[in-house]
Structure formats: structure tokens, C-alpha cells
Scaffold this motif. Structure first.
Motif, mmCIF file in Angstrom:
data_model
loop_
_atom_site.group_PDB
_atom_site.id
_atom_site.type_symbol
_atom_site.label_atom_id
_atom_site.label_comp_id
_atom_site.label_asym_id
_atom_site.label_seq_id
_atom_site.Cartn_x
_atom_site.Cartn_y
_atom_site.Cartn_z
ATOM 1 N N ALA A 102 0.745 -1.170 0.041
ATOM 2 C CA ALA A 102 -0.174 -0.045 -0.078
ATOM 3 C C ALA A 102 0.888 1.244 0.019
ATOM 4 O O ALA A 102 0.330 2.275 -0.316
ATOM 5 C CB ALA A 102 -0.790 -0.026 1.176
ATOM 6 N N TRP A 154 -10.544 -4.849 -0.438
ATOM 7 C CA TRP A 154 -9.633 -4.110 0.475
ATOM 8 C C TRP A 154 -8.799 -2.979 -0.261
ATOM 9 O O TRP A 154 -8.590 -1.715 -0.110
ATOM 10 C CB TRP A 154 -8.774 -4.806 1.452
ATOM 11 N N TYR A 198 -8.128 1.221 -0.334
ATOM 12 C CA TYR A 198 -6.791 1.565 0.361
ATOM 13 C C TYR A 198 -5.517 1.998 -0.568
ATOM 14 O O TYR A 198 -4.653 2.288 -0.115
ATOM 15 C CB TYR A 198 -6.533 0.694 1.520
ATOM 16 N N ARG A 238 -4.807 2.764 12.374
ATOM 17 C CA ARG A 238 -5.244 2.182 11.367
ATOM 18 C C ARG A 238 -7.181 1.994 11.725
ATOM 19 O O ARG A 238 -7.324 2.024 13.098
ATOM 20 C CB ARG A 238 -5.064 0.538 11.162
ATOM 21 N N GLY A 246 -6.931 -0.644 7.296
ATOM 22 C CA GLY A 246 -6.396 0.696 6.396
ATOM 23 C C GLY A 246 -5.948 1.680 7.197
ATOM 24 O O GLY A 246 -6.459 2.318 8.135
ATOM 25 N N THR A 247 -4.639 2.273 6.774
ATOM 26 C CA THR A 247 -4.266 3.573 7.364
ATOM 27 C C THR A 247 -5.233 4.715 7.365
ATOM 28 O O THR A 247 -5.980 4.960 6.309
ATOM 29 C CB THR A 247 -2.866 3.922 6.982
ATOM 30 N N LYS A 296 -5.422 8.141 6.542
ATOM 31 C CA LYS A 296 -4.625 9.086 6.180
ATOM 32 C C LYS A 296 -4.822 10.525 6.687
ATOM 33 O O LYS A 296 -3.786 11.424 6.623
ATOM 34 C CB LYS A 296 -4.708 8.924 4.843
#
Length: 316
Positions: A129, A174, A178, A215, A220-221, A223
Motif C-alpha cells: 500500500a 480492501w 486503500y 488504522r 487501512g491507514t 490518512k
């Protein structure tokens, strides 16, 4: 009863349609011909830089390795997360147990798209990612350097994941949420070359956000909280806030950051600890210009005062 039969029939039709759509949307996507054409022959010296910027030894060398043994990329480190235990594989040049038989296109698809040579999704414990933001030419350079490293026989153990995380196909959905090659932090027009170079190193090969960003429930991060610190992926300890404001490393100068990456010592003479020890060892292999660029970028990252302060005990 007629209405019930119609309802059941409609539900079945919708179920089949939904399953078909999910299957199509979750399909692995590989690089197009134009991107593959950008790979080029690769350069070993430049590839060595990407190798250390990407921290390949941190996950793929045998745990506890020192010296030249860190270049024997046999895998085996266990990454225990809430989703299960992930084990980085052998990425040495062994053609059977490692990636010695891979083409440069295979490596590019793995790093930029998270897709294996057999067409399966890789789990994002492999930080593609972040690698997705890399230049194809840098992947080619890395490939050239990896070819100079030893072949080591022996397969690493497989991942240990419970249902539904054991179903790789779901990773395709996913990725739609992301996986992006766009930069995370927008920089103003006229941003300096060091800041731009630092953004590339941190957001791309360096994959700093994979540990230093919190996360969501899907893994997922977030952002919007980029580099604001997080609970360690292994579930214990805290990875600190490394943004530019209060609660982060706002009191550090760019020189302080660059020196830390080179020597492992903070401005108050504390020393690097935890998982960051290996990361810092990799950063020390970069040029002074690269470390200065990373520092310039971190000073440009917007502050997140509500993150996980560096003063807390941390694993990074």
C-alpha cells in the motif's frame, strides 16, 4: 404463498448478482503494458539504496541476523496482529523457495499491485500500500540489486489466519479502498526538492506510515492522521507521533532528525529502541542527502497533537 416464493426468488437473484459483482470487483489487477515498459534494465547501485530505504532486511532476514547474514533473505519473522500471524516469505534468489525465478515484472506486480506471479493477492502485511507510490524504475533497480544477493534454501512457514481473513480474494475489495499511487501529503507549489524527495522516500519505499499511522477496523491507514502515531501492529506498545507539531517531534530540528536516522541518538541523548533499531540501521545506509530529505519532509507534515506522543514508551 405466491408472494413468499417471489420474495425468495428475488433474494436469490440479488444474492447471485451480489456475489458475482463481489467476485469481479475483488479480482487481482496487474500492471498495464505501459507501466511495465518503464521498468528498464535496473541499476545495482541505485537498487542498493532502495533496498535499504525499503527496509527489506527488517522483515525478510532471519530474526536476530547480524552482519552479512542480514542479506540472507530467508524470511520467517512472525508478525502477530489482530487479523492473525503473518510470516514474511523467503525472498532470496533461491529459484524454488525464494524469488530467484521471478522476472522484474513479477516483482513490480508484487510491490506496486500486491499480486503474486500466480495471480493471487498478497496480504497487505507486505506493505505494498506504500510501495504502490514507487517509481517503476526504482523497482527495476531493486530487482537488479536483489539479483546480487545469495540464494538461501528453505521455505518460511505460512501465515496463520482465521476465517474470513484466510480468504485472499477479499483483499481485492480492501485494495479498492486503500491501494493508491497518489501522495498522502499535498505539498504546495514550489516545495523544495529535499521535501519532495523526502515525501517519496517516506510515503513510498520507506513505508513509514505503515507503523506510524493509526488504522481503522479494516486495517487501512487513516490518512487524515498521517504519522500521528499508533498502537503497534502486534497489539502492545505504541509507535510514536512523528509529525511536526506538539506531541510529535516538533521540537526536533531537521538536523536532529537526520542525526537520529544516522546515529540512533535523539536530541536529548536517548537511544533508539524496539523495532526502530533495525529501521534506523537501514536508514544509516542511506546517503546524508536522503536522510536530510526525510527530515525536511517530516518537518513539512501537518501536526497531529492528539496522536501518540513520542514521550510515551514505544516500540518504535
Amino acid at each position: 404463498m405466491a408472494w413468499l416464493k417471489k420474495l425468495v426468488g428475488a433474494a436469490l437473484v440479488l444474492g447471485v448478482a451480489g456475489a458475482s459483482a463481489g467476485w469481479l470487483l475483488s479480482a487481482p489487477v496487474t500492471l498495464d503494458a505501459a507501466t511495465l515498459a518503464q521498468l528498464g534494465p535496473g541499476d545495482v547501485a541505485r537498487g542498493k539504496r532502495i533496498f535499504y530505504a525499503g527496509g527489506c532486511t527488517s522483515c525478510h532476514a532471519k530474526p536476530g541476523s547480524q552482519g552479512d547474514a542480514r542479506l540472507q533473505l530467508v524470511g520467517g519473522l512472525e508478525l502477530k496482529t489482530p487479523f492473525g500471524t503473518f510470516v514474511p516469505p523467503n525472498i532470496s534468489q533461491d529459484p524454488k523457495d525464494g524469488i530467484g525465478a521471478w522476472s522484474v515484472g513479477d516483482l513490480a506486480n508484487a510491490m506496486l499491485k500486491g499480486v503474486s506471479p500466480s495471480g493471487e493477492h498478497f496480504y497487505p502485511a507486505f506493505p505494498y500500500a506504500s510501495y504502490a507510490r514507487m517509481k517503476p524504475s526504482d523497482v527495476a533497480d531493486l530487482y537488479a540489486f536483489l539479483k546480487t544477493l545469495p540464494a538461501v534454501a528453505g521455505k518460511a512457514p505460512g501465515n496463520s489466519l482465521a476465517f474470513p481473513f484466510s480468504i485472499r480474494r477479499g483483499i481485492g475489495l480492501w485494495k479498492r479502498l486503500y491501494l493508491s499511487d497518489k501522495p498522502v501529503v499535498p505539498l504546495p507549489d514550489g516545495a523544495s526538492d529535499p521535501v519532495m524527495s523526502g515525501r517519496y522516500l517516506v510515503e513510498g519505499p520507506g513505508h513509514c506510515g505503515e507503523c506510524h499511522t493509526p488504522r481503522d477496523l479494516a486495517g487501512g491507514t487513516r490518512k487524515s492522521e498521517w504519522l500521528a502515531g499508533a498502537v503497534a501492529a502486534e497489539g502492545s506498545g505504541v509507535v510514536p507521533n512523528i509529525t511536526s507539531g506538539e506531541g510529535g517531534i516538533g521540537s526536533w530540528s531537521a538536523s536532529d532528525i537526520a542525526n537520529y536516522l544516522e546515529t540512533g541518538f535523539t536530541p536529548d541523548f536517548d537511544s533508539v529502541g524496539g523495532a526502530m533499531v533495525d529501521v534506523q540501521r537501514n536508514m544509516a545506509e542511506l546517503t546524508a542527502e536522503d536522510r536530510a530529505a526525510i527530515a525536511a519532509y517530516l518537518k513539512a507534515v501537518p501536526p497531529h497533537p492528539n496522536g501518540y506522543p513520542a514521550r510515551k514508551k514505544s516500540t518504535n
